[in-house]
Design an enzyme around this catalytic site. Structure first.
Site, PDB file in Angstrom:
ATOM      1  N   VAL A 128       0.836  -1.202   0.000  1.00 38.42           N
ATOM      2  CA  VAL A 128       0.000   0.000   0.000  1.00 38.42           C
ATOM      3  C   VAL A 128       0.871   1.252   0.000  1.00 38.42           C
ATOM      4  CG1 VAL A 128      -1.912  -1.137   1.152  1.00 38.42           C
ATOM      5  CG2 VAL A 128      -0.154  -0.045   2.533  1.00 38.42           C
ATOM      6  N   ALA A 131       8.404   3.389   0.736  1.00 37.92           N
ATOM      7  CA  ALA A 131       9.223   4.563   1.013  1.00 37.92           C
ATOM      8  C   ALA A 131      10.696   4.195   0.983  1.00 37.92           C
ATOM      9  CB  ALA A 131       8.837   5.160   2.369  1.00 37.92           C
ATOM     10  N   SER A 132      11.547   5.161   1.349  1.00 34.76           N
ATOM     11  CA  SER A 132      12.990   4.945   1.247  1.00 34.76           C
ATOM     12  C   SER A 132      13.488   3.933   2.262  1.00 34.76           C
ATOM     13  CB  SER A 132      13.718   6.275   1.443  1.00 34.76           C
ATOM     14  OG  SER A 132      13.402   6.817   2.716  1.00 34.76           O
ATOM     15  N   ILE A 133      12.813   3.811   3.385  1.00 34.61           N
ATOM     16  CA  ILE A 133      13.276   2.915   4.441  1.00 34.61           C
ATOM     17  C   ILE A 133      12.504   1.605   4.452  1.00 34.61           C
ATOM     18  CG2 ILE A 133      13.283   2.633   6.963  1.00 34.61           C
ATOM     19  CD1 ILE A 133      14.254   5.438   7.230  1.00 34.61           C
ATOM     20  N   ALA A 134      11.222   1.666   4.189  1.00 32.34           N
ATOM     21  CA  ALA A 134      10.395   0.465   4.336  1.00 32.34           C
ATOM     22  C   ALA A 134       9.227   0.501   3.364  1.00 32.34           C
ATOM     23  CB  ALA A 134       9.871   0.367   5.765  1.00 32.34           C
ATOM     24  N   VAL A 136       4.958  -1.061   3.124  1.00 30.49           N
ATOM     25  CA  VAL A 136       3.869  -1.515   3.980  1.00 30.49           C
ATOM     26  C   VAL A 136       2.916  -2.399   3.194  1.00 30.49           C
ATOM     27  CG1 VAL A 136       1.977  -0.791   5.485  1.00 30.49           C
ATOM     28  CG2 VAL A 136       4.058   0.604   5.328  1.00 30.49           C
ATOM     29  N   LYS A 150       4.786  -3.335   8.264  1.00 26.86           N
ATOM     30  CA  LYS A 150       5.835  -2.451   7.748  1.00 26.86           C
ATOM     31  C   LYS A 150       7.159  -3.202   7.793  1.00 26.86           C
ATOM     32  CE  LYS A 150       7.688   2.218   8.512  1.00 26.86           C
ATOM     33  NZ  LYS A 150       7.574   3.431   9.354  1.00 26.86           N
ATOM     34  N   ASP A 285       6.379  14.060  12.243  1.00 30.66           N
ATOM     35  CA  ASP A 285       6.226  13.882  10.791  1.00 30.66           C
ATOM     36  C   ASP A 285       4.738  13.916  10.443  1.00 30.66           C
ATOM     37  OD1 ASP A 285       7.213  13.605   8.259  1.00 30.66           O
ATOM     38  OD2 ASP A 285       7.438  11.429   8.344  1.00 30.66           O
TER      39      ASP A 285
END
Length: 510
Positions: A128, A131-134, A136, A150, A285
């Site tokens: 869904v 991103a740059s780190i993880a 989901v 995640k 954030d």
């Protein structure tokens, strides 16, 4: 340890990407930029086709995940990167193409140490969000609950570690050049960025942050934090309650669903103030993609990797500064800056109050919808250099979040104003925390804690000065000045005479 040549190579490579997007033009033209940095910027730009309008966000996006996070941090620092660059960096989209599900499955199973089916009845292979780190995935647990899973991208820890070592090296070189670069404290900024990143790369800490935030927000029933599934959470996999709502970025969908956008905006601001001022622990954030409106009208937040924390003393100063700016009490705001040590003592309080008035008064005459916290912060940044104000890293996240929350609230209700909405909450908190009753309560608590330490203090005194033993107390001795005669033979003669005198006294006594 990475060699300086490696750091320079990385910086030149990244500088080349920045140059192609026109992102080095500001550094070259800024008179406060140290000359060595300006020369490196020109070298990186050599032969590149520079666009007329710099594209800072696109440049950081092209460099990679660590640069994306650094760019988001720099978006809070218009005093460091300039207002135009800071504004453009706000559009950084922390999104990357998703990894194949086979890679994600291996990551989950290696983290759990057991097959995927042990924990989930089903899991959607298409993420869904990525991103740059993880990324989901939506899943259903073996006990029938819908959750969000995640998963940390493989290899991301090593990539961030390499980039951060170079950021640290570069910051040390720039700060060592002195002048304006030293005042902005780039090493401390990178150190805070390093800590934020370390928290984001450990999902157990993110889960703990969500849990702590949920406890602190029990007084705000209109703000919801999803529950953590601790049995399915590790350092690399985070499982939490699925949020079924409408993103606050979709105003049309919110209106179509019957939501009161003005109420949502007001509730969001109050929730932020509760976190930052009352609790001292806030979601840092809070952009539109991380906030949802639930069917019952509550606001739900996700993504707790970046959290801010402020101690009580700083919160008291912050509340007084905000309230002083809201009410136009610039003298008190100036005094707080000096009391907090934000402005060096050699400056004049009255002069600083006048500078603050120059920032605040032009906005006080504007219509409510035209007043802006972001504009106020930009004005404050502009006077920091004149008064030798060093960067306060513990407030960077707060400044960023204030601007972010105001932006989300304005998208929901264009006429809302953070100052006007926050005034009653901040004023009530000041009366509660700094009023006569609070002062008496604080004094009682301090005195009780002191009394509780008395037994330990007495024991320490007894250890330092023990009770006399069986020998009789020594008679008082007359103080005699000790004369330093010097070294060599003269010192030996004096020592010999003293020994003879002592021996003679002993014979007489016996």
């Amino acid at each position: 340890m990475t060699a300086p040549a490696v750091h320079l190579w990385r910086l030149l490579k990244w500088g080349r990407i920045l140059a192609r997007h026109g992102a080095l033009r500001g550094i070259e033209r800024d008179p406060n930029t140290p000359k060595p940095v300006r020369r490196i910027a020109r070298l990186a730009r050599f032969g590149a086709r520079v666009p007329a309008v710099p594209r800072y966000a696109d440049a950081f996006q092209a460099i990679g995940p660590a640069a994306i996070k650094l760019g988001q941090t720099l978006a809070t620092r218009p005093d460091l990167v300039g207002e135009a660059a800071a504004h453009d960096l706000l559009r950084l989209q922390d999104a990357l193409p998703p990894l194949p599900f086979a890679v994600i499955r291996d990551r989950i199973e290696s983290s759990y140490g057991r097959p995927l089916e042990t924990f989930f009845a089903s899991i959607e292979e298409t993420p869904v969000g990525a991103a740059s780190i993880a990324q989901v995935h939506r899943a259903i647990t073996t006990d029938g609950r819908t959750v969000a899973v995640k998963v940390l991208r493989p290899g991301i820890e090593a990539e961030f570690a390499r980039a951060i070592t170079t950021y640290e090296w570069a910051a040390a070189q720039v700060e060592g050049m002195g002048g304006e670069a030293a005042r902005l404290r780039p090493r401390l900024i990178i150190e805070h960025f390093k800590r934020w990143t370390a928290r984001e790369l450990d999902f157990r800490r993110e889960a703990a942050s969500a849990s702590e935030l949920a406890e602190g927000m029990t007084a705000e029933p209109d703000f919801m934090v999803p529950q953590i599934d601790w049995q399915r959470t590790t350092g690399k996999v985070l499982t939490l309650e699925w949020i079924d709502g409408i993103k606050l970025s979709d105003r049309a969908a919110l209106i179509a669903a019957g939501h009161d956008t003005t109420l949502l905006a007001s509730n969001l601001i109050r929730a932020f103030l509760r976190q930052a001022i009352a609790e001292g622990f806030f979601h840092a954030d809070m952009h539109q993609g991380n906030l949802f409106a639930l069917p019952d009208g509550r606001i739900a937040a996700i993504d707790f990797g970046i959290m801010g924390r402020i101690d009580r003393r700083a919160r008291v100063w912050l509340a007084e500064i905000l309230y002083g700016l809201i009410t136009g009490n610039y003298k008190r705001v100036a005094e707080i800056h000096f009391e907090a040590g934000y402005v060096p003592a050699h400056h004049n309080v009255a002069e600083f109050a006048t500078a603050l008035r120059a920032v605040g008064e032009p906005m006080r005459g504007l219509p409510v919808k035209d007043m802006s916290v972001g504009a106020m912060l930009d004005g404050l940044f502009n006077i920091t250099r004149d008064f030798d104000m060093q960067t306060q890293p513990h407030l960077l996240l707060l400044q960023k979040t204030m601007v972010m929350v105001e932006g989300v609230a304005r998208s929901l209700d264009p006429d809302i104003n953070l100052w006007e909405t926050s005034g009653p909450f901040v004023g009530e908190w000041i009366r509660t925390e700094l009023g006569p009753e609070a002062a008496v309560a604080d004094r009682l608590i301090t005195d009780l804690r002191t009394l509780a330490r008395l037994p330990e203090l007495i024991r320490n005194i007894e250890l330092r000065y023990p009770a006399p033993g069986g020998a009789p107390p020594a008679p008082p001795l007359r103080e005699i000045e000790v004369v330093r005669v010097g070294g060599g033979w003269r010192y030996a003669v004096v020592a010999l005479l003293a020994a003879v005198a002592a021996a003679s006294a002993t014979l007489l006594l016996t």
